[in-house]
Write a protein that holds these residues in place. Structure first.
Motif, mmCIF file in Angstrom:
data_model
loop_
_atom_site.group_PDB
_atom_site.id
_atom_site.type_symbol
_atom_site.label_atom_id
_atom_site.label_comp_id
_atom_site.label_asym_id
_atom_site.label_seq_id
_atom_site.Cartn_x
_atom_site.Cartn_y
_atom_site.Cartn_z
ATOM 1 N N ASN A 5 8.506 3.376 11.807
ATOM 2 C CA ASN A 5 9.341 2.070 12.187
ATOM 3 C C ASN A 5 8.256 1.147 11.471
ATOM 4 O O ASN A 5 8.687 0.057 10.570
ATOM 5 C CB ASN A 5 9.577 1.895 13.297
ATOM 6 C CG ASN A 5 10.395 0.679 13.917
ATOM 7 O OD1 ASN A 5 9.873 -0.359 13.380
ATOM 8 N ND2 ASN A 5 11.468 0.442 14.378
ATOM 9 N N MET A 6 7.030 0.795 12.146
ATOM 10 C CA MET A 6 6.210 -0.129 11.690
ATOM 11 C C MET A 6 5.661 -0.336 10.251
ATOM 12 O O MET A 6 5.502 -1.231 9.870
ATOM 13 C CB MET A 6 5.184 0.021 12.969
ATOM 14 C CG MET A 6 4.165 -1.219 12.858
ATOM 15 S SD MET A 6 3.110 -1.154 14.163
ATOM 16 C CE MET A 6 2.576 -3.063 14.165
ATOM 17 N N LEU A 7 5.319 0.971 9.939
ATOM 18 C CA LEU A 7 4.886 1.235 8.347
ATOM 19 C C LEU A 7 6.037 1.312 7.173
ATOM 20 O O LEU A 7 5.730 1.155 6.032
ATOM 21 C CB LEU A 7 3.904 2.284 8.177
ATOM 22 C CG LEU A 7 2.737 2.130 9.213
ATOM 23 C CD1 LEU A 7 1.808 3.470 8.880
ATOM 24 C CD2 LEU A 7 1.786 1.086 9.193
ATOM 25 N N THR B 90 7.372 11.746 6.600
ATOM 26 C CA THR B 90 6.082 11.331 5.771
ATOM 27 C C THR B 90 4.990 11.017 6.671
ATOM 28 O O THR B 90 3.940 11.177 6.402
ATOM 29 C CB THR B 90 6.665 9.910 4.996
ATOM 30 O OG1 THR B 90 7.595 10.241 4.007
ATOM 31 C CG2 THR B 90 5.398 9.165 4.253
ATOM 32 N N VAL B 91 5.199 10.244 7.856
ATOM 33 C CA VAL B 91 4.065 10.274 8.722
ATOM 34 C C VAL B 91 3.479 11.494 9.203
ATOM 35 O O VAL B 91 2.364 11.407 9.254
ATOM 36 C CB VAL B 91 4.503 9.479 10.101
ATOM 37 C CG1 VAL B 91 3.627 9.506 11.388
ATOM 38 C CG2 VAL B 91 5.026 7.940 9.561
ATOM 39 N N SER B 92 4.390 12.667 9.609
ATOM 40 C CA SER B 92 3.814 13.861 9.865
ATOM 41 C C SER B 92 3.104 14.346 8.751
ATOM 42 O O SER B 92 2.098 15.013 8.947
ATOM 43 C CB SER B 92 5.034 14.834 10.258
ATOM 44 O OG SER B 92 5.445 14.176 11.261
ATOM 45 N N ARG B 93 3.612 14.382 7.638
ATOM 46 C CA ARG B 93 2.973 14.953 6.284
ATOM 47 C C ARG B 93 1.656 14.407 6.151
ATOM 48 O O ARG B 93 0.689 14.684 5.732
ATOM 49 C CB ARG B 93 3.864 14.942 5.180
ATOM 50 C CG ARG B 93 3.223 15.819 3.834
ATOM 51 C CD ARG B 93 4.219 15.650 2.798
ATOM 52 N NE ARG B 93 4.442 14.235 2.268
ATOM 53 C CZ ARG B 93 5.708 13.593 2.265
ATOM 54 N NH1 ARG B 93 6.618 14.131 3.231
ATOM 55 N NH2 ARG B 93 5.874 12.555 1.920
ATOM 56 N N LYS B 94 1.424 12.966 6.210
ATOM 57 C CA LYS B 94 0.422 12.230 5.986
ATOM 58 C C LYS B 94 -0.826 12.517 7.046
ATOM 59 O O LYS B 94 -2.004 12.522 6.581
ATOM 60 C CB LYS B 94 0.675 10.860 5.786
ATOM 61 C CG LYS B 94 1.364 10.402 4.181
ATOM 62 C CD LYS B 94 0.704 10.924 3.222
ATOM 63 C CE LYS B 94 1.216 10.962 1.873
ATOM 64 N NZ LYS B 94 0.664 11.388 0.510
ATOM 65 N N ALA C 168 0.845 -1.194 0.032
ATOM 66 C CA ALA C 168 -0.033 -0.264 0.211
ATOM 67 C C ALA C 168 0.694 1.349 -0.138
ATOM 68 O O ALA C 168 2.117 1.185 0.374
ATOM 69 C CB ALA C 168 -0.825 0.138 1.308
ATOM 70 N N ASN C 169 0.202 2.275 -0.391
ATOM 71 C CA ASN C 169 1.019 3.580 -0.444
ATOM 72 C C ASN C 169 0.897 4.253 0.915
ATOM 73 O O ASN C 169 0.229 3.527 1.853
ATOM 74 C CB ASN C 169 0.236 4.728 -1.366
ATOM 75 C CG ASN C 169 -1.166 4.978 -1.161
ATOM 76 O OD1 ASN C 169 -1.699 5.007 -0.048
ATOM 77 N ND2 ASN C 169 -1.948 5.111 -2.128
ATOM 78 N N ALA C 170 1.486 5.376 1.373
ATOM 79 C CA ALA C 170 1.845 5.858 2.695
ATOM 80 C C ALA C 170 0.406 6.324 3.368
ATOM 81 O O ALA C 170 0.284 5.880 4.467
ATOM 82 C CB ALA C 170 2.828 6.993 2.613
ATOM 83 N N ALA D 117 -5.087 2.979 7.323
ATOM 84 C CA ALA D 117 -5.156 1.551 8.024
ATOM 85 C C ALA D 117 -4.756 1.546 9.536
ATOM 86 O O ALA D 117 -5.640 0.969 10.421
ATOM 87 C CB ALA D 117 -4.580 0.613 7.318
ATOM 88 N N LEU D 118 -3.601 2.087 10.039
ATOM 89 C CA LEU D 118 -2.989 1.769 11.246
ATOM 90 C C LEU D 118 -4.234 2.814 12.231
ATOM 91 O O LEU D 118 -4.423 2.002 13.421
ATOM 92 C CB LEU D 118 -1.723 2.376 11.346
ATOM 93 C CG LEU D 118 -0.882 2.241 12.731
ATOM 94 C CD1 LEU D 118 -0.774 0.707 13.089
ATOM 95 C CD2 LEU D 118 0.509 2.557 12.879
ATOM 96 N N ILE D 119 -4.467 3.809 11.859
ATOM 97 C CA ILE D 119 -5.302 4.900 12.600
ATOM 98 C C ILE D 119 -6.505 4.084 12.862
ATOM 99 O O ILE D 119 -7.117 4.179 13.864
ATOM 100 C CB ILE D 119 -5.370 6.198 12.184
ATOM 101 C CG1 ILE D 119 -4.207 6.938 12.268
ATOM 102 C CG2 ILE D 119 -6.528 6.966 12.713
ATOM 103 C CD1 ILE D 119 -3.972 8.396 11.558
ATOM 104 N N TYR D 120 -7.228 3.618 11.816
ATOM 105 C CA TYR D 120 -8.547 3.101 11.896
ATOM 106 C C TYR D 120 -8.361 1.824 12.850
ATOM 107 O O TYR D 120 -9.434 1.468 13.577
ATOM 108 C CB TYR D 120 -9.108 2.768 10.558
ATOM 109 C CG TYR D 120 -10.318 2.120 10.462
ATOM 110 C CD1 TYR D 120 -11.437 3.071 10.504
ATOM 111 C CD2 TYR D 120 -10.951 1.087 10.357
ATOM 112 C CE1 TYR D 120 -12.899 3.049 10.495
ATOM 113 C CE2 TYR D 120 -12.221 0.572 10.446
ATOM 114 C CZ TYR D 120 -13.080 1.319 10.407
ATOM 115 O OH TYR D 120 -14.525 0.912 10.424
#
Length: 232
Positions: free
Chosen positions: A185-187, A193-197, A146-148, A154-157
């Motif tokens: 780390n997990m994704l 990228t996490v902060s931007r997404k 999957a894309n970022a 998915a993780l948040i949901y």
């Protein structure tokens, strides 16, 4: 501290829910309640004396460390999850609390006696292990394909569903148990990228961020669609 089954928040969803009241009382007499602080280790890699446990509240991570000292998060454990060596050995993995967590713990010998006495418990623990394996495979599939945005949604949901008392609906507001570095780390993403997404998900109206870790689901259906969890 002895277990208090009557007030346990996961009594209807944990593996022990298949026991009747008398069987539950006998099993609980052998168990103990344990509370871990964030960052405290439940099992360490190579620990031969690890007990078995059901997570009552909080969140745990299962991780491994490579030869260079880098941690890889392999799985998450949510409330009602079973942790131990009955079906899924953690001999080479660390199990660490992500938040303050409460657990029902049993010595392996006591749990083996319980599953010998109550075949329904064996089936329930096997079913729980299969569910955990499915969740881990789903996560691996996400990180590989999957894309970022989909990975993060998915993780948040999944966190929102795990924090909910309802089997059908995610909770409206919760705190992320993982730091942005741990999420990255997990994704298989960078922290940037996490902060931007996260910002993108907020800009689309799917979520609202509250403080450092708080998440409010503004549009759960949109978040679910972005996560690819719609068909589950």
């Amino acid at each position: 501290m002895n277990l208090a089954c009557a007030t346990c928040p996961v009594r209807d969803s944990a593996a022990c829910s298949v026991l009747d009241e008398a069987e539950r009382a006998v099993t609980a007499a052998a168990g103990r309640t344990r509370t871990l602080k964030r960052g405290e280790t439940l099992f360490a890699a190579g620990d031969d004396n690890a007990a078995c446990a059901t997570l009552v509240s909080g969140a745990l991570k299962v991780s491994a460390t490579d030869i260079d000292g880098n941690e890889q998060i392999l799985a998450l454990v949510h409330p009602a999850g079973f942790i131990g060596e009955l079906f899924a050995p953690f001999a080479q993995h660390d199990v660490v609390a992500l938040t303050e967590s409460q657990l029902c713990t049993f010595a392996k010998a006591d749990l083996h006696r319980a599953v010998d006495a109550y075949p329904a418990l064996t089936k329930a623990l096997l079913r729980r292990s299969q569910e955990d394996l499915h969740a881990t495979r789903s996560l691996l599939e996400l990180t590989g394909n999957a894309n970022a945005e989909t990975r993060l949604a998915a993780l948040i949901y999944d966190f929102a569903r795990a924090a909910s008392q309802s089997p059908c609906h995610p909770v409206a507001q919760f705190d992320l148990p993982l730091s942005r570095g741990e999420i990255a780390n997990m994704l298989g993403l960078t922290i940037e990228t996490v902060s931007r997404k996260l910002g993108d998900l907020e800009a689309t109206g799917a979520i609202r961020r509250i403080g450092k870790r708080g998440i409010e689901l503004i549009d759960p259906a949109h978040l679910q669609a972005l996560s690819g969890r719609s068909r589950e």
